[in-house]
Design an enzyme around this catalytic site. Structure first.
Site, PDB file in Angstrom:
ATOM      1  N   ARG A  56       0.797  -1.219   0.000  1.00  0.00           N
ATOM      2  CA  ARG A  56       0.000   0.000   0.000  1.00  0.00           C
ATOM      3  C   ARG A  56       0.836   1.279   0.000  1.00  0.00           C
ATOM      4  O   ARG A  56       0.607   2.186  -0.806  1.00  0.00           O
ATOM      5  CB  ARG A  56      -0.918   0.053   1.248  1.00  0.00           C
ATOM      6  N   THR A  57       1.756   1.380   0.952  1.00  0.00           N
ATOM      7  CA  THR A  57       2.450   2.654   1.133  1.00  0.00           C
ATOM      8  C   THR A  57       3.277   2.988  -0.101  1.00  0.00           C
ATOM      9  O   THR A  57       3.188   4.086  -0.655  1.00  0.00           O
ATOM     10  CB  THR A  57       3.351   2.586   2.376  1.00  0.00           C
ATOM     11  N   ARG A  62      11.140   3.808   3.823  1.00  0.00           N
ATOM     12  CA  ARG A  62      10.759   2.867   4.889  1.00  0.00           C
ATOM     13  C   ARG A  62      12.011   2.120   5.303  1.00  0.00           C
ATOM     14  O   ARG A  62      12.775   1.643   4.460  1.00  0.00           O
ATOM     15  CB  ARG A  62       9.697   1.887   4.387  1.00  0.00           C
TER      16      ARG A  62
HETATM   17  N1   CP Z   1      -0.427  -0.139   5.822  1.00  0.00           N
HETATM   18  C1   CP Z   1       0.772  -0.338   5.263  1.00  0.00           C
HETATM   19  O1   CP Z   1       1.769   0.303   5.616  1.00  0.00           O
HETATM   20  O2   CP Z   1       0.793  -1.295   4.286  1.00  0.00           O
HETATM   21  P1   CP Z   1       2.076  -1.759   3.482  1.00  0.00           P
HETATM   22  O3   CP Z   1       3.031  -2.400   4.470  1.00  0.00           O
HETATM   23  O4   CP Z   1       1.573  -2.726   2.445  1.00  0.00           O
HETATM   24  O5   CP Z   1       2.717  -0.541   2.879  1.00  0.00           O
END
Ligand code: CP
Length: 308
Positions: free
Chosen positions: A52-53, A103
Site C-alpha cells: 500500500r504505502t 521505509r
Molecule cells: N499499511 C501499510 O503500511 O501497508 P504496506 O506495508 O503494504 O505498505
C-alpha cells in the site's frame, strides 16, 4: 525543507488544511490527474516490504505528473548490501531526485535521513517507531466516515507495541477534542509508555484493557492491527500475542450500527473475510484514501520546500 518524519509534528490547523487538500486531490484523480509536478522525481527507498504505502506514493507522484525511481528492495538491491551507510545513500539520492519516501527497519531512520538530505524526506515507516502517513490517512478516513473526529470513541486493538501505526494515530488523535482511546492488547504487546505519556501531556482520555468484548458495543471505531510477527524477539513471545482478537460477523453483530472497522492492512487472519461485505468494514475505503493523502503530502513537501 518540509519533511514528514513523525505524527507529533502535525497540529490541528495543519491537519485540517491537509485533509482539505486531500479532498481536492480526490477531484484531481477523478479528472485523470494533473501535471503540476512534471519534471520532478520522487525516490522510493524501501528497506522493508510494502504494498500500500509504496504503490500509493508512486501512484500519487504519477497522478501529479512526476516521475519515480527506486530499487525493488533497498535492503537487497541498493548499495546498502555492500556496506554503504544510510546517510551516504541519502546524500547520493538527494542529487538524483526532488523528494525521498523511505521505509526502514530502524526506529529514527527517517530523522537520520532528514539530517543529511538536501531534499524533503517522508517517513513511510521506521521499524516499530512510527508510520505518520498511515495515521494521516486513518484520521482522514475517520473524518470522512463520520464528518468529524472530535468526541469519538476509538479502540486500537492487537499489537500496540510493535504496530507503528497506532503510535502515530495516537499522536494525531491527540489534536482532537473529547476523544476517548481504548488500547486493547495482549499483555506482552501493550501500548508503550512513551505514547501514554504523550496522551497524558495532551490531556487525552484513554484506557487499557485486554477485553475487547467489554467495549465492542460502545465504540465508534475499531482499529484492528496485525500482530507484527517479524518484530518479536522469539516465536514464543509471538505465539503469546497471536490469535487473541478476531473481528468476525459475531463481533460485528455486537457493535453499533454506525461503528466502522479500520485496519492499516495487510491483515493476517485478524479480520474474517465474512466481514468484508458489511458496510461498516471501511478498511478498503481507508486504503484508497492513502492515495489522496499522499498526493497532498507530496505536493505540500515540494511546494513548502521551494518556499524555503
Ligand atoms: N499499511 C501499510 O503500511 O501497508 P504496506 O506495508 O503494504 O505498505
Amino acid at each position: 525543507y518540509y519533511h514528514v518524519l513523525g505524527a507529533k509534528q502535525f497540529e490541528k490547523s495543519e491537519l485540517e488544511r491537509l485533509f482539505d487538500a486531500a479532498l481536492e486531490m480526490e477531484k484531481v484523480v477523478a479528472k485523470g490527474g494533473d501535471r503540476r509536478h512534471e519534471g520532478r522525481i520522487m525516490t522510493t527507498l524501501f528497506f522493508e516490504a510494502s504494498t500500500r504505502t509504496r504503490l500509493s506514493f508512486e501512484s500519487a507522484m504519477h497522478r501529479l505528473g512526476g516521475g519515480v525511481i527506486g530499487t525493488e528492495n533497498a535492503a537487497q538491491f541498493s548499495s546498502a548490501i555492500k556496506g554503504e551507510t544510510l546517510e551516504d545513500t541519502i546524500r547520493i539520492v538527494s542529487g538524483y531526485s526532488d523528494i525521498i519516501v523511505m521505509r526502514h527497519t530502524d526506529i529514527g531512520a527517517a530523522k537520520r535521513a532528514a539530517k543529511v538530505a538536501s531534499i524533503p524526506v517522508i517517513n513511510a515507516g521506521d521499524g516499530a517507531g512510527e508510520h505518520p502517513t498511515q495515521a494521516l490517512l486513518d484520521a482522514y478516513t475517520i473524518r470522512k466516515e463520520f464528518g468529524k473526529i472530535d468526541g469519538l470513541q476509538i479502540a486500537m486493538v492487537g499489537d500496540l507495541a510493535y504496530g507503528r501505526t497506532v503510535h502515530s494515530l495516537s499522536y494525531i488523535l491527540a489534536n482532537y477534542q473529547d476523544v476517548m482511546v481504548h488500547y486493547i492488547s495482549p499483555d506482552n504487546v501493550r501500548i508503550p509508555d512513551n505514547v501514554k505519556k504523550y496522551m497524558d501531556e495532551k490531556g487525552i482520555r484513554y484506557a487499557e484493557t485486554n477485553d475487547l468484548d467489554s467495549v465492542a458495543g460502545s465504540i465508534d471505531v475499531l482499529y484492528q492491527t496485525r500482530i507484527q510477527k517479524e518484530r518479536f524477539p522469539s516465536v514464543e513471545e509471538y505465539e503469546k500475542a497471536s490469535g487473541q482478537y478476531i473481528v468476525d460477523a459475531e463481533l460485528m453483530s455486537r457493535m453499533s450500527k454506525h461503528a466502522i472497522v479500520l485496519h492499516p492492512l495487510p491483515r493476517a487472519g485478524e479480520i474474517a473475510e465474512e466481514v468484508d461485505e458489511d458496510p461498516r468494514a471501511a478498511y478498503f475505503r481507508q486504503a484508497v484514501n492513502g492515495l489522496y493523502i499522499r498526493m497532498a503530502l507530496i505536493d505540500k513537501c515540494i511546494v513548502e520546500s521551494k518556499a524555503n
